[in-house]
Design an enzyme around this catalytic site. Structure first.
Site, PDB file in Angstrom:
ATOM      1  N   CYS A 219       3.019 -16.659  52.891  1.00  0.00           N
ATOM      2  CA  CYS A 219       3.535 -16.536  54.254  1.00  0.00           C
ATOM      3  C   CYS A 219       2.706 -17.315  55.260  1.00  0.00           C
ATOM      4  CB  CYS A 219       3.574 -15.068  54.661  1.00  0.00           C
ATOM      5  SG  CYS A 219       1.960 -14.283  54.601  1.00  0.00           S
ATOM      6  N   ASN A 220       1.399 -17.461  54.997  1.00  0.00           N
ATOM      7  CA  ASN A 220       0.582 -18.186  55.974  1.00  0.00           C
ATOM      8  C   ASN A 220       0.228 -19.603  55.515  1.00  0.00           C
ATOM      9  OD1 ASN A 220      -1.360 -17.654  54.102  1.00  0.00           O
ATOM     10  ND2 ASN A 220      -2.511 -16.191  55.354  1.00  0.00           N
TER      11      ASN A 220
ATOM     12  N   HIS B  15      -4.076  -8.945  59.790  1.00  0.00           N
ATOM     13  CA  HIS B  15      -3.021  -9.903  59.461  1.00  0.00           C
ATOM     14  C   HIS B  15      -1.743  -9.455  60.145  1.00  0.00           C
ATOM     15  CE1 HIS B  15      -0.854 -12.860  57.194  1.00  0.00           C
ATOM     16  NE2 HIS B  15      -0.149 -11.975  56.521  1.00  0.00           N
TER      17      HIS B  15
ATOM     18  N   GLU C 213      -6.565 -14.905  54.828  1.00  0.00           N
ATOM     19  CA  GLU C 213      -7.146 -13.878  55.668  1.00  0.00           C
ATOM     20  C   GLU C 213      -8.204 -13.039  54.945  1.00  0.00           C
ATOM     21  OE1 GLU C 213      -3.942 -14.282  54.868  1.00  0.00           O
ATOM     22  OE2 GLU C 213      -3.070 -12.432  54.156  1.00  0.00           O
TER      23      GLU C 213
ATOM     24  N   SER D 243       9.587  -5.593  44.511  1.00  0.00           N
ATOM     25  CA  SER D 243      10.589  -6.658  44.581  1.00  0.00           C
ATOM     26  C   SER D 243      11.280  -6.787  43.224  1.00  0.00           C
ATOM     27  CB  SER D 243       9.903  -7.974  44.931  1.00  0.00           C
ATOM     28  OG  SER D 243      10.735  -9.055  44.588  1.00  0.00           O
TER      29      SER D 243
ATOM     30  N   GLU E 186       5.807  -7.262  58.285  1.00  0.00           N
ATOM     31  CA  GLU E 186       5.014  -8.479  58.000  1.00  0.00           C
ATOM     32  C   GLU E 186       6.014  -9.501  57.469  1.00  0.00           C
ATOM     33  OE1 GLU E 186       2.137  -7.555  58.979  1.00  0.00           O
ATOM     34  OE2 GLU E 186       2.656  -5.449  58.797  1.00  0.00           O
TER      35      GLU E 186
ATOM     36  N   ARG F 184      -2.705  -3.468  49.674  1.00  0.00           N
ATOM     37  CA  ARG F 184      -2.632  -3.599  51.129  1.00  0.00           C
ATOM     38  C   ARG F 184      -1.729  -2.535  51.744  1.00  0.00           C
ATOM     39  NH1 ARG F 184      -1.306  -9.452  53.676  1.00  0.00           N
ATOM     40  NH2 ARG F 184      -3.402  -9.742  54.455  1.00  0.00           N
TER      41      ARG F 184
HETATM   42  P1  NAD Z   1      12.855 -10.615  51.088  1.00  0.00           P
HETATM   43  O1  NAD Z   1      12.944 -10.399  52.556  1.00  0.00           O
HETATM   44  O2  NAD Z   1      13.978 -11.274  50.417  1.00  0.00           O
HETATM   45  O3  NAD Z   1      12.635  -9.219  50.336  1.00  0.00           O
HETATM   46  C1  NAD Z   1      11.561  -8.359  50.664  1.00  0.00           C
HETATM   47  C2  NAD Z   1      11.899  -6.953  50.184  1.00  0.00           C
HETATM   48  O4  NAD Z   1      12.917  -6.413  51.010  1.00  0.00           O
HETATM   49  C3  NAD Z   1      12.402  -6.872  48.737  1.00  0.00           C
HETATM   50  O5  NAD Z   1      11.793  -5.775  48.100  1.00  0.00           O
HETATM   51  C4  NAD Z   1      13.886  -6.660  48.934  1.00  0.00           C
HETATM   52  O6  NAD Z   1      14.495  -5.973  47.859  1.00  0.00           O
HETATM   53  C5  NAD Z   1      13.911  -5.816  50.197  1.00  0.00           C
HETATM   54  N1  NAD Z   1      15.185  -5.816  50.927  1.00  0.00           N
HETATM   55  C6  NAD Z   1      16.167  -6.750  50.907  1.00  0.00           C
HETATM   56  N2  NAD Z   1      17.193  -6.361  51.690  1.00  0.00           N
HETATM   57  C7  NAD Z   1      16.858  -5.160  52.214  1.00  0.00           C
HETATM   58  C8  NAD Z   1      17.491  -4.257  53.104  1.00  0.00           C
HETATM   59  N3  NAD Z   1      18.699  -4.498  53.626  1.00  0.00           N
HETATM   60  N4  NAD Z   1      16.854  -3.118  53.438  1.00  0.00           N
HETATM   61  C9  NAD Z   1      15.626  -2.846  52.938  1.00  0.00           C
HETATM   62  N5  NAD Z   1      14.969  -3.657  52.069  1.00  0.00           N
HETATM   63  C10 NAD Z   1      15.578  -4.800  51.726  1.00  0.00           C
HETATM   64  O7  NAD Z   1      11.462 -11.387  50.900  1.00  0.00           O
HETATM   65  P2  NAD Z   1      10.870 -12.036  49.573  1.00  0.00           P
HETATM   66  O8  NAD Z   1      11.756 -13.191  49.226  1.00  0.00           O
HETATM   67  O9  NAD Z   1      10.598 -10.988  48.557  1.00  0.00           O
HETATM   68  O10 NAD Z   1       9.442 -12.576  50.092  1.00  0.00           O
HETATM   69  C11 NAD Z   1       9.278 -13.777  50.759  1.00  0.00           C
HETATM   70  C12 NAD Z   1       9.191 -13.578  52.260  1.00  0.00           C
HETATM   71  O11 NAD Z   1       8.135 -12.681  52.551  1.00  0.00           O
HETATM   72  C13 NAD Z   1       8.869 -14.849  53.005  1.00  0.00           C
HETATM   73  O12 NAD Z   1       9.659 -14.937  54.163  1.00  0.00           O
HETATM   74  C14 NAD Z   1       7.407 -14.665  53.386  1.00  0.00           C
HETATM   75  O13 NAD Z   1       6.989 -15.390  54.514  1.00  0.00           O
HETATM   76  C15 NAD Z   1       7.332 -13.208  53.598  1.00  0.00           C
HETATM   77  N6  NAD Z   1       5.958 -12.728  53.481  1.00  0.00           N
HETATM   78  C16 NAD Z   1       5.315 -12.320  54.615  1.00  0.00           C
HETATM   79  C17 NAD Z   1       3.992 -11.892  54.546  1.00  0.00           C
HETATM   80  C18 NAD Z   1       3.268 -11.414  55.771  1.00  0.00           C
HETATM   81  O14 NAD Z   1       2.220 -10.808  55.620  1.00  0.00           O
HETATM   82  N7  NAD Z   1       3.759 -11.659  56.967  1.00  0.00           N
HETATM   83  C19 NAD Z   1       3.324 -11.888  53.307  1.00  0.00           C
HETATM   84  C20 NAD Z   1       4.017 -12.302  52.166  1.00  0.00           C
HETATM   85  C21 NAD Z   1       5.343 -12.718  52.276  1.00  0.00           C
END
Ligand code: NAD
Length: 484
Positions: free
Chosen positions: A282-283, A447, A441, A175, A248, A158
């Site tokens: 997320c959804n 999305h 989706e 991640s 996102e 994506r």
């Molecule tokens: P997270 O926000 O903890 O981490 C996401 C990424 O951001 C990781 O790679 C992390 O290392 C990085 N990150 C952390 N701090 C940072 C900083 N200060 N600067 C830059 N990068 C940084 O999220 P997660 O726990 O990996 O995933 C779960 C979350 O993702 C949930 O809130 C979920 O709803 C969301 N999500 C959203 C979608 C969407 O399409 N809207 C899809 C999937 C997941």
């Protein structure tokens, strides 16, 4: 112990004295491998490589870029099992779901390869005589792409596929809960004939690797899929360079169940939307509003179905769900459930953090009733197999409660009444609404979330647009020259 590596400028780097972190299997608590924490210098080197590669990549005709993407499609298909296994092992989703996800990765790259001939500009009529106005769509440059752990394979597609077809190059930060799936993908990039530096894949912390990527002035766009809290930090980091962001972020999808819904189908859709990927989507259906006339029957049926949901190690049998991705996530879900108990809500089934054979970060499929609309469990993202249910009398009331939310990603309504559907589509203020179906989706959709769920979006032609910027040209031509 297996060690993964950073993939920069077409090469896997020696780990040298980089800090290495453990990658843990959340079902068995065993250490699977070690992965390198990219330093700020590593991130800068990856962006530099992408920046140099982009200069020639943008000149490759899109249809030839599509050829490279199709090479990746074939490599992903050939290695679907390897990718799926790595993901099940490190983030815990059942192997059938990881296998599907690796399949979506291939299909998604293929979908964007077919977009090669869809990049188009505009010709605008001028106010002046003898002038043409041409609006070009150009690649935005280097894309910094920051990944979550919940769909670690699909989201590679994506993010990477639309960027590449648009003429951008990428630095993808995996991640820390899922470094191995990204590493396996990087191995396929290395095998392909993609020019060096077009795709760079790194691992590392959010605080160092993520933050320095987001703050790099050579980026044309920084995109993240992750939590709202992290999205805000990335937006702030990008602001210093006025870099475009595409965010996102989290969700808190309301589900409105009307008296006139098809009850059994509704129960199945809500169930699937809550337990898929252990509710870490997320959804996913995060909060249910059920109309009073059907509330008792709906609740009884969904409790029965949730009680029958099976869970266990992703690679240890056939289960509906695996564990939570890590201990912190398990504790977060347990804390939200406890907050509901403290407020006097009723746990109808489940409610506990559990192990399987003494190991793992599992959480029981849980239904909670008697919650208030303003309860934490109805307001904060749970991201686990926990379904809080409350009731309403009128559609107005349900729409108001659904919209009263920090997040604005996904929503759904179950009804057989046309007028109710039309009102929902016009009045529910979310990026997407599902009518009489589960929350999931399509590649060709868009999305995207509103409010705290983000800015910009992914999928379809609008997803491609995120990686394009406009360049407008005013061309005055001389009517006399050729007549002399
Ligand atoms: P997270 O926000 O903890 O981490 C996401 C990424 O951001 C990781 O790679 C992390 O290392 C990085 N990150 C952390 N701090 C940072 C900083 N200060 N600067 C830059 N990068 C940084 O999220 P997660 O726990 O990996 O995933 C779960 C979350 O993702 C949930 O809130 C979920 O709803 C969301 N999500 C959203 C979608 C969407 O399409 N809207 C899809 C999937 C997941």
């Amino acid at each position: 112990m297996k060690e993964t590596q950073l993939f920069i400028n077409g090469e896997f780097l020696d780990n040298g004295d980089r800090e290495m972190r453990e990658n843990i299997n959340p079902a068995t608590e065993e250490v699977i491998s070690l992965f390198p924490m990219a330093t700020e210098e590593d991130v800068a080197a990856a962006v530099d490589a992408a920046f140099e590669a982009q200069k020639s990549w943008e000149k490759v005709p899109p249809i030839e870029r599509a050829g490279y993407l199709m090479e990746l499609v074939e490599l992903v298909k050939e290695n679907q099992d390897v990718l799926a296994r790595a993901t099940s092992e490190e983030m815990g989703k059942p192997i059938a779901q990881s296998t599907d996800e690796a399949g979506w990765l291939a299909a998604y790259i293929q979908y964007f390869a077919a977009m090669a001939r869809h990049i188009k500009g505009e010709i605008i009529v001028s106010d002046r005589p003898n002038e043409n106005i041409l609006l070009y769509k150009m690649p935005i440059g280097v894309a910094g792409q920051i990944m979550p752990w919940n769909f670690p394979l699909f989201l590679i597609g994506r993010k990477v596929a639309p960027a590449l077809i648009a003429g951008c190059t990428v630095v993808l930060k995996a991640s820390s809960d899922c470094p191995n799936g990204a590493y396996e993908f990087a191995k396929l990039v290395e095998k392909s004939s993609l020019p060096k530096g077009v795709i760079n894949v790194i691992t590392g912390s959010g605080a160092v690797a993520g933050a320095s990527l987001a703050a790099n002035p050579k980026l044309g766009i920084v995109t993240v899929t992750g939590s709202t809290a992290v999205g805000k930090k990335i937006m702030k980091a990008a602001a210093d360079n006025v870099t475009k962001v595409s965010l996102e972020l989290g969700g808190k999808a309301p589900v409105i169940v009307m008296n006139d819904c098809k009850l059994d189908e509704t129960v199945e859709h809500v169930l699937n939307s809550r337990i898929y990927n252990s509710g870490q989507v997320c959804n996913a259906a995060e909060r249910v509003y059920v109309q009073k006339g059907i509330a008792e029957e709906f609740t009884a049926k969904i409790i029965e179905r949730m009680k029958n949901v099976t869970y266990g190690p992703a690679l240890g049998g056939t289960f509906d769900m695996g564990p939570m991705v890590n201990k912190a996530q398990q504790e977060h879900v347990a804390e939200l459930v406890q907050s509901a108990i403290d407020e006097g809500a009723t746990i109808e089934c489940g409610g506990h953090a559990v192990t399987v054979d003494g190991k793992g970060y599992f959480f029981e499929p849980t239904v909670i009733t008697g919650v208030k609309h303003e309860s934490r469990v109805m307001v904060e993202e749970i991201f686990g197999p926990v379904l809080p249910i409350t009731t309403f009398e009128t559609l107005d009331e349900a729409i108001e409660m659904a919209n009263d939310c920090e997040f604005g990603l996904t929503s759904s309504i179950f009804t057989t009444d046309y007028d109710t559907v039309m009102r929902a589509m016009n009045e529910i203020k979310f990026g997407e609404t599902y009518v009489n179906r589960e929350h999931f989706e399509a590649f060709q959709g868009f999305h995207q979330g509103v409010r705290g769920s983000g800015i910009g979006g992914e999928d379809g032609e609008r997803g491609l647009e995120e990686y394009l910027e406009t360049h407008i040209n005013y061309i005055d031509y001389d009517l006399t020259r050729n007549k002399q």
